[in-house]
Design a protein around this motif. Structure first.
Motif, PDB file in Angstrom:
ATOM      1  N   THR A   1       8.974   1.023   1.278  1.00  0.00           N
ATOM      2  CA  THR A   1       8.103   1.265   0.122  1.00  0.00           C
ATOM      3  C   THR A   1       8.846   1.811  -1.088  1.00  0.00           C
ATOM      4  O   THR A   1       8.288   1.858  -2.176  1.00  0.00           O
TER       5      THR A   1
ATOM      6  N   THR B   1       7.309  12.614   3.891  1.00  0.00           N
ATOM      7  CA  THR B   1       6.182  12.112   3.117  1.00  0.00           C
ATOM      8  C   THR B   1       6.429  12.385   1.636  1.00  0.00           C
ATOM      9  O   THR B   1       7.453  12.973   1.263  1.00  0.00           O
ATOM     10  N   THR B   2       5.517  11.948   0.799  1.00  0.00           N
ATOM     11  CA  THR B   2       5.661  12.150  -0.632  1.00  0.00           C
ATOM     12  C   THR B   2       5.403  13.613  -0.992  1.00  0.00           C
ATOM     13  O   THR B   2       4.723  14.333  -0.262  1.00  0.00           O
TER      14      THR B   2
ATOM     15  N   SER C   1       1.906  14.882  -1.043  1.00  0.00           N
ATOM     16  CA  SER C   1       1.195  14.840   0.241  1.00  0.00           C
ATOM     17  C   SER C   1       1.592  15.982   1.165  1.00  0.00           C
ATOM     18  O   SER C   1       1.050  16.092   2.263  1.00  0.00           O
TER      19      SER C   1
ATOM     20  N   SER D   1       1.525   5.238   6.560  1.00  0.00           N
ATOM     21  CA  SER D   1       0.964   5.236   7.920  1.00  0.00           C
ATOM     22  C   SER D   1       0.703   3.824   8.399  1.00  0.00           C
ATOM     23  O   SER D   1       0.999   3.478   9.562  1.00  0.00           O
TER      24      SER D   1
ATOM     25  N   ARG E   1      -0.112  12.121   5.589  1.00  0.00           N
ATOM     26  CA  ARG E   1      -1.185  12.179   4.582  1.00  0.00           C
ATOM     27  C   ARG E   1      -1.003  11.088   3.527  1.00  0.00           C
ATOM     28  O   ARG E   1      -1.238  11.304   2.338  1.00  0.00           O
ATOM     29  N   ASN E   2      -0.577   9.943   4.006  1.00  0.00           N
ATOM     30  CA  ASN E   2      -0.298   8.820   3.110  1.00  0.00           C
ATOM     31  C   ASN E   2      -0.688   7.546   3.848  1.00  0.00           C
ATOM     32  O   ASN E   2      -0.021   7.156   4.814  1.00  0.00           O
ATOM     33  N   GLN E   3      -1.758   6.892   3.398  1.00  0.00           N
ATOM     34  CA  GLN E   3      -2.253   5.726   4.122  1.00  0.00           C
ATOM     35  C   GLN E   3      -1.262   4.579   4.113  1.00  0.00           C
ATOM     36  O   GLN E   3      -1.090   3.883   5.117  1.00  0.00           O
ATOM     37  N   ARG E   4      -0.584   4.375   2.989  1.00  0.00           N
ATOM     38  CA  ARG E   4       0.345   3.247   2.873  1.00  0.00           C
ATOM     39  C   ARG E   4       1.486   3.389   3.889  1.00  0.00           C
ATOM     40  O   ARG E   4       1.785   2.448   4.635  1.00  0.00           O
TER      41      ARG E   4
END
Length: 429
Positions: free
Chosen positions: A396, A338-339, A342, A146, A141-144
């Motif tokens: 990241t 994930t974060t 998210s 992914s 649930r994190n575009q960056r």
């Protein structure tokens, strides 16, 4: 890292993919200015009268090592016993497309099957990149994260193996697709009939993957763990339906693995009374795959642990580190994938999914160390999404971005050097 366009992720991925493939093909062409170390690739085309390959003949430059077996099997099926060590999925696809082209009156020249195999590998790799991106959106649930993970799959240490008539690209595509259906089912807000159908579809995708690579059987682990989790809950109508879906999906994986073994058993072991049977036919668990791997490739427990193979263990060490480190972290802290913001509401299902994927990845790494030809881990690891997500997290995070960036640089350099060696028919393979 590259400057990524998050506004148009698909265009970004396709652009990076094309640039990377162009570089690898240029390396393959440029590294073959001299004669190849081995000239077996010239045997795939009757048009080639000598062992001197053309510099721009990609059909032979990318058909090296095991890919020769896949191409030959696509033409004439399994002729020799040792050919059963190679999955039937890729030869079947190449054979089908070759016959389809022949039906269109396209002449079946000697290089047709290798070129089809190269085409299938490229298309499968591109589609697997796009599917991995979608899988990341569902799970992370994190575009960056992914998008970066999908880019890392493009730059995989598998390198030119993902451009050649090898099953790795198609196996990754089928595995990622299976995980996408599995994740949508397990992480859905409710347990509807559609979610259970997605479970069955996931098992079917994983079953198809088993026909390309036998380690696709490890994809059944998430089904087993999810079933155990379901059995621990009070029975309801929806939970009973889900348990049935998990059983059917898991059975599809088992069938994908066992069907080629059964065909081989009927071929070699169903002989007239009094005829001599092959040794593996009388084993407690008759498996032609296990037998030919042991007999013709000396695959077995610690058989690769010899002084001469120490350089290969060193070459495989970085990828093994990525697999083991990420696997252990996600077993201990599955939600760290994930974060914090998210994490979905149904965190227990995400925990089950991530831990089961981590177990599959760790089993692969352990078997690579103890049983496999260790160098193949750099290419068969390409179909396991977890370590891509872990590395994307390192890249990241400001605290680990330097180390993550160095790992990515290693991947690029390794793939480039390996591409030059592969095109010249030199190890490791």
């Amino acid at each position: 890292m590259l400057s990524l366009n998050f506004q148009n992720p698909i265009r970004t991925l396709v652009g990076i993919f094309l640039a990377w493939k162009t570089l690898l093909l240029a390396i393959a062409i440029g590294s073959s200015v001299g004669p190849a170390y081995d000239t077996s690739s010239t045997l795939i085309s009757p048009k080639i009268a000598s062992s001197n390959e053309s510099i721009f003949d990609l059909a032979t430059k990318l058909t090296r090592w095991d890919s020769i077996y896949y191409v030959q099997s696509s033409r004439q099926g399994y002729t020799f016993e040792q050919e059963w060590a190679f999955g039937s999925g890729l030869p079947a696809v190449i054979s089908f497309l070759s016959q389809a082209l022949s039906g269109l009156n396209i002449p079946a020249q000697g290089s047709l099957e290798p070129l089809i195999g190269i085409f299938v590998a490229h298309i499968s790799h591109l589609l697997s990149v796009l599917v991995l991106y979608q899988l990341g959106l569902v799970v992370l649930r994190n575009q960056r994260l992914s998008l970066i993970a999908a880019v890392l799959h493009i730059l995989s240490p598998a390198g030119l193996f993902l451009s050649s008539p090898y099953p790795e690209s198609a196996f990754a595509l089928l595995s990622f697709t299976g995980y996408l259906f599995l994740a949508k089912s397990l992480l859905g807000k409710s347990q509807t009939f559609a979610h259970d159908v997605s479970l069955v579809a996931s098992g079917m995708w994983f079953g198809f993957a088993c026909t390309f690579r036998s380690n696709g059987l490890f994809n059944g682990i998430p089904f087993a763990i999810a079933l155990i989790h379901e059995l621990s809950l009070p029975p309801t109508l929806s939970s009973i339906r889900r348990r049935c879906a998990l059983l059917i999906g898991g059975s599809a994986i088992a069938i994908g693995f066992a069907a080629p073994q059964l065909i081989a058993y009927l071929t070699f072991c169903s002989v007239p009374s009094g005829s001599e049977l092959r040794p593996w036919c009388t084993s407690r668990l008759p498996s032609i795959y296990t037998f030919v791997q042991e007999r013709y490739w000396n695959v077995g427990f610690l058989r690769y642990w010899t002084p001469g193979n120490i350089p290969l263990f060193l070459l495989a060490a970085p990828v093994l580190f990525l697999l083991i480190k990420s696997g252990l972290q996600y077993i201990r802290q599955p939600l760290s994938v994930t974060t914090e913001k998210s994490i979905p509401a149904n965190a227990p299902h995400l925990t089950v999914l991530i831990r089961s994927m981590a177990i599959s990845q760790l089993i692969l790494a352990i078997l690579a160390i103890t049983n496999y030809h260790i160098q193949i881990i750099t290419r068969i690891s390409s179909a396991y999404p977890l370590w891509y997500w872990w590395l994307a997290g390192l890249v990241t995070d400001k605290k680990t971005s330097v180390f993550g960036g160095n790992v990515v640089r290693f991947m690029v350099m390794y793939a480039a050097v390996q591409g030059a060696l592969y095109a010249s028919f030199l190890p490791p393979a």
